[in-house]
Structure formats: C-alpha cells, structure tokens
Scaffold this active site. Structure first.
Site, PDB file in Angstrom:
ATOM      1  N   TYR A 145      47.462  43.393  33.820  1.00 20.95           N
ATOM      2  CA  TYR A 145      47.663  44.827  34.001  1.00 20.95           C
ATOM      3  C   TYR A 145      47.578  45.173  35.488  1.00 20.95           C
ATOM      4  O   TYR A 145      46.951  44.466  36.273  1.00 20.95           O
ATOM      5  CB  TYR A 145      46.640  45.643  33.200  1.00 20.95           C
ATOM      6  CG  TYR A 145      45.202  45.481  33.638  1.00 20.95           C
ATOM      7  CD1 TYR A 145      44.599  46.410  34.480  1.00 20.95           C
ATOM      8  CD2 TYR A 145      44.432  44.400  33.201  1.00 20.95           C
ATOM      9  CE1 TYR A 145      43.280  46.271  34.878  1.00 20.95           C
ATOM     10  CE2 TYR A 145      43.114  44.253  33.593  1.00 20.95           C
ATOM     11  CZ  TYR A 145      42.544  45.195  34.431  1.00 20.95           C
ATOM     12  OH  TYR A 145      41.234  45.050  34.826  1.00 20.95           O
ATOM     13  N   HIS A 168      29.788  45.852  39.764  1.00 22.16           N
ATOM     14  CA  HIS A 168      30.861  45.546  38.808  1.00 22.16           C
ATOM     15  C   HIS A 168      30.895  44.050  38.524  1.00 22.16           C
ATOM     16  O   HIS A 168      31.025  43.620  37.372  1.00 22.16           O
ATOM     17  CB  HIS A 168      32.186  46.022  39.403  1.00 22.16           C
ATOM     18  CG  HIS A 168      33.302  46.127  38.426  1.00 22.16           C
ATOM     19  ND1 HIS A 168      34.141  45.083  38.130  1.00 22.16           N
ATOM     20  CD2 HIS A 168      33.736  47.169  37.679  1.00 22.16           C
ATOM     21  CE1 HIS A 168      35.049  45.477  37.255  1.00 22.16           C
ATOM     22  NE2 HIS A 168      34.822  46.737  36.953  1.00 22.16           N
TER      23      HIS A 168
END
Length: 243
Positions: A145, A168
């Site tokens: 993506y 993250h």
C-alpha cells in the site's frame, strides 16, 4: 530516505551494521504492477506461463529481479495478479513492464495500478533496510500500500518525529516474522512512500496492521489506500488458477 523507524524488528544478521552501511549506498528501484483479466482465459493456456517465465529468465540475466508474482483474485474485485520487480534503474523496470505487456498473458490483462519507488537511507534509523534489498527470502503473502504523510509532518521538530517513529517501531517488535519494505516514491507517482509487508501467514499481517493503528504517528497519515494483498505463486501456478 526511508520514513520508517516504524517497521518490525530486523532478523539477527551477523555484521548487520556493516551490511546496512553498504546497502544504504545502493540505488535500487522497485516496482509493483497490478493487473486484472480483460476476460476469462481460455481453457487451453499452453504457452501463457512459459512465455512469461522465459521473459523473466532473460530479465534476470540483465539484473532485473522478479521478487514474486502474486494472486490477488478475490481479495479485490478489480485486480487479479501483481508482479513485484526491482532493478538498478527505472529504465530497466519500464522496459521489463512493457516486455511483459507484449506477452500473450500481458495482452490478456489490463493495468490497474503500478507504482515505482527506491530505497533511500532511513532518516532516524539507518540500520533499517528493506527486506528485498537485504535479499531476504520472499514470504508467502504480501500486502502493498502507499501512504502520504500529513502536511505538517515534515515541519515537526526532528526529536518529535524521531520519538513517534521509534514508538511505532517498538509496537511492531512482537511481529519479527512480518518483514517490511518501506521505500520512497516522492515524485515517482502520487505518493510519498510505498510499503510492502511480507509474511508466511496472512493473519500476521492483519494483526500487525491492526496493532499499529494505535500509534501516535498514525495521526500524521492522510492517505494510505489502495491495498493490494495476495499469495505468492510461481507464474505457472498463478496462470493455471486464474479464471
């Protein structure tokens, strides 16, 4: 530069620091090309896959690597297969793309989505190397993506961005089997980054993606579609299974 201090922890690789330093000097373009069938293929498909495999062999001799061909059928209504390739130059990938479209299989397909990117050293984590560039073994499944950061992301203080990306990355440590490929695509298309996750079990990609939704860095994403997800198959198996 890769935006990604956010990808899963790397496998334990001897001399990983030296490997990363060397690979960060490499310019390597990569391309994901998605196609759909114009119509169902004939029952007699003799030669469809053989011609493509012959082309792939010729490309390999010119340092154009096909990392995988993927069955996307059923996961989307508008896509049936994807090719992931990489090479030293963008020109090589464009030539490979057009040569594929001239094959019998290529003429039976309609382009849906195709995006090019290349590895640039990560801004805050230079040891992060895309799995394909490190020549890791391709996994069974892939999810590809694009994404585009918020308008203010690049104006934030470095320490804030570094902290969010580090957090993250820490969230992904429980998924070392999911291999990440984050590559820059500024001006090569409509996106800033293309990301491909590879794993041997599809649910691991799903679980990781869901888990990462809870990261602060996600506040700074304004686009991250479309997704193209599928199973890696050799070209013969892929052609045999298409409608």
């Amino acid at each position: 530069m890769s935006d990604d201090a956010s990808t899963p922890a790397a496998e334990r690789i001897p001399n990983k620091g030296k490997l990363a330093k060397d690979l960060n000097e490499v310019i390597r373009y990569t391309l994901w090309s998605v196609f759909k069938l114009k119509d169902t293929l004939p029952e007699d498909r003799a030669g469809y896959a053989d011609e493509v495999q012959e082309l792939f062999d010729q490309l390999a001799a010119k340092d154009v690597t096909i990392r995988g061909t993927y069955d996307l059928s059923g996961l989307r209504a508008d896509a049936d297969l994807m090719i992931w390739w990489h090479a030293e130059t963008a020109d090589q990938l464009q030539e490979a793309y057009n040569l594929f479209r001239r094959t019998k299989l290529g003429r039976a397909l309609e382009p849906v989505w195709s995006n090019m990117a290349l590895h640039r050293p990560a801004e805050f984590n230079r040891s992060h190397i895309p799995a394909f560039l490190a020549d890791e073994t391709p996994r069974n499944y892939i999810s590809v993506y694009p994404f585009v950061r918020s308008y203010d992301w690049y104006l934030l203080p470095d320490e804030d961005r570094r902290r969010m990306l580090a957090d993250h990355g820490k969230m992904a440590r429980g998924y070392p089997d999911v291999r990440a490929n984050t590559v820059a695509s500024f001006s090569l298309g409509d996106y800033e980054w293309i990301l491909a996750f590879e794993a041997d079990e599809l649910h691991r990609i799903v679980d990781l993606m869901r888990h990462l939704r809870g990261s602060e860095a996600r506040r700074h994403v304004r686009e991250e579609i479309p997704f193209y997800t599928g199973r890696r198959k050799d070209i013969g198996e892929l052609v045999a299974g298409l409608a």
